[in-house]
Design a protein around this motif. Structure first.
Motif, PDB file in Angstrom:
ATOM      1  N   ALA A 163       0.831  -1.208   0.000  1.00  0.00           N
ATOM      2  CA  ALA A 163       0.000   0.000   0.000  1.00  0.00           C
ATOM      3  C   ALA A 163       0.861   1.252   0.000  1.00  0.00           C
ATOM      4  CB  ALA A 163      -0.929  -0.004   1.216  1.00  0.00           C
ATOM      5  N   LEU A 164       1.905   1.260   0.813  1.00  0.00           N
ATOM      6  CA  LEU A 164       2.808   2.410   0.850  1.00  0.00           C
ATOM      7  C   LEU A 164       3.443   2.637  -0.516  1.00  0.00           C
ATOM      8  CD1 LEU A 164       4.295   4.613   2.432  1.00  0.00           C
ATOM      9  CD2 LEU A 164       5.967   2.877   3.133  1.00  0.00           C
ATOM     10  N   ARG A 165       3.818   1.559  -1.177  1.00  0.00           N
ATOM     11  CA  ARG A 165       4.425   1.658  -2.512  1.00  0.00           C
ATOM     12  C   ARG A 165       3.477   2.348  -3.491  1.00  0.00           C
ATOM     13  NH1 ARG A 165       5.346  -0.938  -7.434  1.00  0.00           N
ATOM     14  NH2 ARG A 165       7.552  -1.373  -7.933  1.00  0.00           N
ATOM     15  N   VAL A 166       2.206   1.966  -3.466  1.00  0.00           N
ATOM     16  CA  VAL A 166       1.217   2.598  -4.343  1.00  0.00           C
ATOM     17  C   VAL A 166       1.107   4.088  -4.037  1.00  0.00           C
ATOM     18  CG1 VAL A 166      -1.239   2.697  -4.926  1.00  0.00           C
ATOM     19  CG2 VAL A 166      -0.095   0.484  -4.703  1.00  0.00           C
ATOM     20  N   LYS A 167       1.059   4.428  -2.762  1.00  0.00           N
ATOM     21  CA  LYS A 167       0.898   5.827  -2.356  1.00  0.00           C
ATOM     22  C   LYS A 167       2.114   6.676  -2.708  1.00  0.00           C
ATOM     23  CE  LYS A 167      -2.182   4.332   1.332  1.00  0.00           C
ATOM     24  NZ  LYS A 167      -2.488   4.271   2.775  1.00  0.00           N
ATOM     25  N   LEU A 168       3.257   6.027  -2.897  1.00  0.00           N
ATOM     26  CA  LEU A 168       4.475   6.731  -3.289  1.00  0.00           C
ATOM     27  C   LEU A 168       4.660   6.756  -4.807  1.00  0.00           C
ATOM     28  CD1 LEU A 168       6.878   5.346  -0.537  1.00  0.00           C
ATOM     29  CD2 LEU A 168       6.074   7.707  -0.760  1.00  0.00           C
ATOM     30  N   GLY A 169       3.601   6.425  -5.535  1.00  0.00           N
ATOM     31  CA  GLY A 169       3.668   6.491  -6.993  1.00  0.00           C
ATOM     32  C   GLY A 169       4.176   5.219  -7.635  1.00  0.00           C
ATOM     33  N   ASN A 170       4.025   4.082  -6.957  1.00  0.00           N
ATOM     34  CA  ASN A 170       4.477   2.782  -7.456  1.00  0.00           C
ATOM     35  C   ASN A 170       5.992   2.745  -7.713  1.00  0.00           C
ATOM     36  OD1 ASN A 170       2.084   1.031  -7.610  1.00  0.00           O
ATOM     37  ND2 ASN A 170       1.319   2.580  -9.034  1.00  0.00           N
ATOM     38  N   LEU A 171       6.720   3.490  -6.900  1.00  0.00           N
ATOM     39  CA  LEU A 171       8.180   3.447  -6.985  1.00  0.00           C
ATOM     40  C   LEU A 171       8.706   2.323  -6.096  1.00  0.00           C
ATOM     41  CD1 LEU A 171       8.969   7.262  -6.766  1.00  0.00           C
ATOM     42  CD2 LEU A 171       9.048   5.809  -8.793  1.00  0.00           C
ATOM     43  N   TYR A 211      12.678  11.234   2.937  1.00  0.00           N
ATOM     44  CA  TYR A 211      12.181  10.448   4.062  1.00  0.00           C
ATOM     45  C   TYR A 211      10.936  11.090   4.678  1.00  0.00           C
ATOM     46  CZ  TYR A 211      16.495   7.817   3.635  1.00  0.00           C
ATOM     47  OH  TYR A 211      17.512   7.037   3.148  1.00  0.00           O
ATOM     48  N   LYS A 212      10.860  12.405   4.617  1.00  0.00           N
ATOM     49  CA  LYS A 212       9.663  13.077   5.120  1.00  0.00           C
ATOM     50  C   LYS A 212       8.434  12.644   4.342  1.00  0.00           C
ATOM     51  CE  LYS A 212       7.688  17.617   6.184  1.00  0.00           C
ATOM     52  NZ  LYS A 212       7.926  19.089   6.194  1.00  0.00           N
ATOM     53  N   THR A 213       8.559  12.542   3.034  1.00  0.00           N
ATOM     54  CA  THR A 213       7.437  12.120   2.207  1.00  0.00           C
ATOM     55  C   THR A 213       7.048  10.675   2.515  1.00  0.00           C
ATOM     56  OG1 THR A 213       8.000  13.652   0.427  1.00  0.00           O
ATOM     57  CG2 THR A 213       6.648  11.763  -0.167  1.00  0.00           C
ATOM     58  N   ILE A 214       8.048   9.816   2.679  1.00  0.00           N
ATOM     59  CA  ILE A 214       7.754   8.423   3.047  1.00  0.00           C
ATOM     60  C   ILE A 214       7.016   8.388   4.377  1.00  0.00           C
ATOM     61  CG2 ILE A 214       8.746   6.173   3.590  1.00  0.00           C
ATOM     62  CD1 ILE A 214      11.122   6.907   1.798  1.00  0.00           C
ATOM     63  N   TYR A 215       7.526   9.133   5.342  1.00  0.00           N
ATOM     64  CA  TYR A 215       6.919   9.204   6.680  1.00  0.00           C
ATOM     65  C   TYR A 215       5.451   9.638   6.571  1.00  0.00           C
ATOM     66  CZ  TYR A 215       6.610  10.613  11.677  1.00  0.00           C
ATOM     67  OH  TYR A 215       6.260  10.757  12.996  1.00  0.00           O
ATOM     68  N   SER A 224       2.150   1.942  13.299  1.00  0.00           N
ATOM     69  CA  SER A 224       2.077   2.605  14.599  1.00  0.00           C
ATOM     70  C   SER A 224       3.439   3.004  15.136  1.00  0.00           C
ATOM     71  CB  SER A 224       1.362   1.702  15.606  1.00  0.00           C
ATOM     72  OG  SER A 224       1.816   0.366  15.520  1.00  0.00           O
ATOM     73  N   GLY A 225       4.505   2.528  14.509  1.00  0.00           N
ATOM     74  CA  GLY A 225       5.857   2.935  14.854  1.00  0.00           C
ATOM     75  C   GLY A 225       6.533   3.578  13.664  1.00  0.00           C
ATOM     76  N   LEU A 226       6.910   4.850  13.809  1.00  0.00           N
ATOM     77  CA  LEU A 226       7.614   5.575  12.747  1.00  0.00           C
ATOM     78  C   LEU A 226       8.791   6.317  13.367  1.00  0.00           C
ATOM     79  CD1 LEU A 226       4.613   7.183  10.797  1.00  0.00           C
ATOM     80  CD2 LEU A 226       5.951   5.180  10.120  1.00  0.00           C
ATOM     81  N   GLU A 227       9.992   5.916  12.993  1.00  0.00           N
ATOM     82  CA  GLU A 227      11.169   6.649  13.453  1.00  0.00           C
ATOM     83  C   GLU A 227      11.228   8.000  12.755  1.00  0.00           C
ATOM     84  OE1 GLU A 227      15.956   5.816  14.186  1.00  0.00           O
ATOM     85  OE2 GLU A 227      14.786   4.478  12.893  1.00  0.00           O
ATOM     86  N   GLN A 234      14.090   5.191   6.612  1.00  0.00           N
ATOM     87  CA  GLN A 234      12.802   5.360   7.284  1.00  0.00           C
ATOM     88  C   GLN A 234      12.389   4.033   7.897  1.00  0.00           C
ATOM     89  OE1 GLN A 234      10.839   8.237   7.888  1.00  0.00           O
ATOM     90  NE2 GLN A 234      10.090   6.705   9.338  1.00  0.00           N
ATOM     91  N   HIS A 235      12.191   4.043   9.198  1.00  0.00           N
ATOM     92  CA  HIS A 235      11.738   2.863   9.928  1.00  0.00           C
ATOM     93  C   HIS A 235      10.229   2.902  10.075  1.00  0.00           C
ATOM     94  CE1 HIS A 235      11.630  -0.123  13.282  1.00  0.00           C
ATOM     95  NE2 HIS A 235      10.619   0.629  13.690  1.00  0.00           N
ATOM     96  N   VAL A 236       9.567   1.751   9.816  1.00  0.00           N
ATOM     97  CA  VAL A 236       8.137   1.605  10.052  1.00  0.00           C
ATOM     98  C   VAL A 236       7.915   0.304  10.808  1.00  0.00           C
ATOM     99  CG1 VAL A 236       7.508   2.891   7.965  1.00  0.00           C
ATOM    100  CG2 VAL A 236       7.690   0.399   7.863  1.00  0.00           C
ATOM    101  N   ASP A 237       6.912   0.272  11.682  1.00  0.00           N
ATOM    102  CA  ASP A 237       6.558  -0.980  12.341  1.00  0.00           C
ATOM    103  C   ASP A 237       5.099  -0.953  12.764  1.00  0.00           C
ATOM    104  OD1 ASP A 237       6.196  -0.174  15.195  1.00  0.00           O
ATOM    105  OD2 ASP A 237       8.350   0.203  15.183  1.00  0.00           O
ATOM    106  N   SER A 238       4.644  -2.077  13.312  1.00  0.00           N
ATOM    107  CA  SER A 238       3.234  -2.249  13.677  1.00  0.00           C
ATOM    108  C   SER A 238       3.080  -2.534  15.162  1.00  0.00           C
ATOM    109  CB  SER A 238       2.623  -3.388  12.850  1.00  0.00           C
ATOM    110  OG  SER A 238       2.690  -3.120  11.470  1.00  0.00           O
ATOM    111  N   GLN A 239       3.810  -1.811  15.998  1.00  0.00           N
ATOM    112  CA  GLN A 239       3.915  -2.162  17.407  1.00  0.00           C
ATOM    113  C   GLN A 239       2.600  -2.086  18.180  1.00  0.00           C
ATOM    114  OE1 GLN A 239       7.055   0.545  18.523  1.00  0.00           O
ATOM    115  NE2 GLN A 239       5.621   2.045  19.276  1.00  0.00           N
TER     116      GLN A 239
END
Length: 253
Positions: A163-171, A211-215, A224-227, A234-239
């Protein structure tokens, strides 16, 4: 499900000494450190709509977990096998993003698109097990949960990343680190009980994207976890799905 709790940097440091119980988001993958059993197109068993329940709804929720909201919000889609309003809204967002008829009903066309996201080895269309298993051992063993649970957690993480990939323009999303066993995590200075040791975290970058755009886009994917976005990845997690609070280190951006 929502949770307005947020971590402060000091709480993050405290987690270095925190112990977390043997939690997993599921154990649907086979035991062992390597690949899951081959996955076929999911047998949905007919049209899914509000009011439905059961294993097909659970799998649907896993595959649309990256679409819980259209704007930054501390919310994730509960994987509870109950097709309620939150699942309906996530289906609509998924349908809109993939150019399908937007009706919140999971019929043949939506099911076909959901199945297209799954590869035959159980991973997803744009991510491979080898990108997210422990890079030192090539396995999912040695973490905070069983290898089977870690691999299933990684599978669920992959769908949020889709889903994140799609939102970033399929990059393409380049993974620096996914699952880490406990020794590997300690060697790189990871916190005790890191979500990496559960298979529920990824460090990444996207060429040409800040990284701001990814965030910012990750804020809409149920992470629920974003460094903070000022580091070199960019760190992401589902804590929060493991009983922890929300931690968006740069706040809501």
């Amino acid at each position: 499900m929502t949770d307005s709790f947020s971590f402060s940097p000091s709480r993050r440091r405290l987690l270095r000494n925190a112990a977390v119980g043997a939690l997993a988001v599921g154990a649907g993958a086979v035991a062992g450190p390597l690949l899951a059993a081959p996955a076929q197109a999911y047998p949905w068993g007919g049209t899914l709509r509000q009011g439905a329940s059961g294993t097909a709804v659970r799998e649907l929720q896993i595959r649309i977990a990256g679409w819980p909201t259209s704007s930054a919000a501390k919310v994730y889609l509960a994987i509870d096998a109950q097709f309620g309003p939150a699942t309906f809204a996530a289906v609509e967002r998924f349908q809109r993003a993939y150019g399908l008829a937007v009706d919140g009903i999971v019929g043949a066309n939506t099911q076909s698109k959901l199945n297209a996201l799954a590869k035959s080895d159980g991973s997803t269309a744009h991510f491979a097990w080898s990108e997210l298993w422990d890079s030192r051992t090539g396995s999912f063993a040695g973490g905070a949960v069983s290898a089977a649970s870690a691999q299933e957690n990684v599978r669920r993480l992959m769908y949020k990343l889709e889903a994140l990939r799609v939102k970033l323009g399929n990059l393409p999303i380049h993974i620096n680190s996914g699952f880490r066993n406990k020794q590997h995590n300690a060697d790189v200075g990871g916190i005790v009980g890191s979500m990496h040791t559960y298979g529920a975290a990824a460090d990444m970058y996207v060429s040409g994207i800040t990284y701001k755009t990814i965030y910012q886009h990750a804020e809409t994917c149920g992470f629920s976890g974003l460094e903070r976005y000022t580091t070199d990845h960019q760190h992401v997690d589902s804590q929060a799905e493991f009983g922890r609070g929300w931690w968006w280190e740069s706040g809501t951006v």
